[in-house]
Motif scaffolding. Structure first.
Motif, PDB file in Angstrom:
ATOM      1  N   LEU A   1       7.639 -11.360  -9.403  1.00 19.26           N
ATOM      2  CA  LEU A   1       7.194 -12.536  -8.745  1.00 19.26           C
ATOM      3  C   LEU A   1       7.705 -12.124  -7.291  1.00 19.26           C
ATOM      4  CD1 LEU A   1       7.225 -15.622 -10.932  1.00 19.26           C
ATOM      5  CD2 LEU A   1       5.213 -14.447 -10.186  1.00 19.26           C
TER       6      LEU A   1
ATOM      7  N   PHE B   1       0.949  -8.855  -3.008  1.00 16.09           N
ATOM      8  CA  PHE B   1       0.014  -9.190  -4.295  1.00 16.09           C
ATOM      9  C   PHE B   1      -1.764  -9.106  -3.313  1.00 16.09           C
ATOM     10  CE2 PHE B   1       0.212 -13.328  -2.377  1.00 16.09           C
ATOM     11  CZ  PHE B   1      -1.028 -14.271  -2.614  1.00 16.09           C
TER      12      PHE B   1
ATOM     13  N   LEU C   1       2.040  -9.687   2.668  1.00 18.65           N
ATOM     14  CA  LEU C   1       2.341 -10.209   0.858  1.00 18.65           C
ATOM     15  C   LEU C   1       1.972  -9.036   0.160  1.00 18.65           C
ATOM     16  CD1 LEU C   1       1.676 -13.926   0.866  1.00 18.65           C
ATOM     17  CD2 LEU C   1       3.803 -12.859   0.989  1.00 18.65           C
TER      18      LEU C   1
ATOM     19  N   LEU D   1       5.898  -9.211  -5.518  1.00 24.97           N
ATOM     20  CA  LEU D   1       4.636  -9.596  -5.000  1.00 24.97           C
ATOM     21  C   LEU D   1       4.550 -10.840  -3.942  1.00 24.97           C
ATOM     22  CD1 LEU D   1       2.823  -9.626  -8.567  1.00 24.97           C
ATOM     23  CD2 LEU D   1       2.723  -7.732  -6.820  1.00 24.97           C
ATOM     24  N   PHE D   2       5.542 -11.770  -3.919  1.00 23.19           N
ATOM     25  CA  PHE D   2       5.210 -12.895  -3.230  1.00 23.19           C
ATOM     26  C   PHE D   2       6.289 -12.772  -1.925  1.00 23.19           C
ATOM     27  CE2 PHE D   2       3.090 -14.059  -6.995  1.00 23.19           C
ATOM     28  CZ  PHE D   2       1.995 -14.763  -6.412  1.00 23.19           C
ATOM     29  N   TYR D   3       7.453 -12.158  -1.824  1.00 20.52           N
ATOM     30  CA  TYR D   3       8.268 -12.258  -1.157  1.00 20.52           C
ATOM     31  C   TYR D   3       7.755 -11.436   0.243  1.00 20.52           C
ATOM     32  CZ  TYR D   3      12.612 -12.347   1.456  1.00 20.52           C
ATOM     33  OH  TYR D   3      13.673 -12.987   2.599  1.00 20.52           O
TER      34      TYR D   3
END
Length: 299
Positions: free
Chosen positions: A30, A274, A272, A33-35
């Motif tokens: 996570l 993702f 990002l 993918l999101f940082y």
């Protein structure tokens, strides 16, 4: 305590360990993918380019820095924590003949000032003594080479500069011709009805990707000119297509009369992972995309 109770406790412990490992892996996934990857780009100069690029990720644990200037060339470095992963090698520029000659002359003078005796000439070599008197022996009217030497050198330098400028313009024209060929191929390809669906999906995916990675904050100005009005106009027309992205925050002004490139730009943004992954998956799901890319390369 019965055996089944021991087995049950062992299974419970193994389950807790596996769940902990899974939670750590999920948390890392996570974060990846999101940082966001944050970046900053600065560039300025008058008829030159001095650029600095900085990228940071994972709470600044991973850093990437790059800089470019005409004097120092390209420098880049990538670090994870305190460990340098990639770094450009600093190569000392090769010294010119004039610099080497100057070093020899400077070394000779230092030897004289420090009181060191100059090296004696080898036996058999005649010592030359100069009895030159500038008041009596020098006649400027008899030395045409001396009089016109500086002017000849200046003309050679200017000729070389003109030739180098002509070569640069030829390279620009060649690159513009290649871009025109590729643009012609792309327009022909997507005029066919069977490729319209792929074009629609590719447009949506690319616009989404560009909107995501584009700088969130930017400002500056650019004044450019190639010295050739037609080439300057063509370049400005290509840049104007991207007006949707840079808007009125970056002032771009073409100069059709002179060769110039003055600019001062600062950009900030983030990416990002993702979003990029999803867009790439949507793009490469199109069957004819790889064929289209090969066609563009060959055009």
């Amino acid at each position: 305590m019965e055996i089944w109770q021991i087995v049950l406790k062992v299974l419970i412990i193994l389950g807790i360990v596996l769940l902990s490992i899974l939670a750590v892996v999920l948390a890392l996934l996570l974060i990846v993918l999101f940082y966001p990857i944050t970046y900053e780009i600065k560039s300025n100069g008058e008829n030159t380019v001095n650029a600095d690029v900085k990228a940071r990720w994972l709470f600044n644990l991973i850093k990437a820095d790059a800089s470019f200037s005409k004097e120092n060339g390209l420098f880049y470095k990538v670090k994870a924590l305190w460990i340098t992963i990639i770094e450009s090698k600093d190569e000392e520029p090769e010294k010119s003949k004039d610099e080497k000659a100057y070093e020899k002359f400077d070394t000779f003078d230092e030897g004289k000032e420090s009181g060191e005796a100059p090296k004696e000439k080898e036996e058999g070599e005649k010592k030359e003594t100069s009895s030159f008197d500038p008041k009596t022996d020098f006649d400027p009217s008899k030395d045409d080479d001396f009089i016109w030497q500086d002017k000849a050198d200046d003309s050679k330098v200017s000729d070389k500069k003109v030739k180098s400028d002509e070569k640069k313009l030829e390279k620009i024209k060649e690159k513009l011709a290649i871009v025109k060929n590729k643009y012609t191929y792309v327009t022909w390809y997507f005029k066919q009805a069977k490729h319209q669906y792929m074009l629609y999906n590719a447009k949506r995916a690319l616009i989404k990707l560009l909107r995501h990675i584009r700088p969130r904050r930017y400002k500056g100005y650019v004044v450019f000119g190639t010295g050739e009005p037609d080439i300057t106009g063509e370049i400005f027309a290509m840049i104007s297509v991207l007006y949707l992205f840079y808007g009125d925050k970056i002032d771009i002004q073409p100069d059709f009369s002179t060769k110039v490139f003055n600019h001062d730009i600062k950009l900030n943004g983030h990416i990002l992972s993702f979003v990029v992954i999803i867009v790439l998956i949507k793009l490469f799901k199109q069957r004819d995309l790889l064929k289209f890319i090969d066609g563009v390369k060959a055009a």
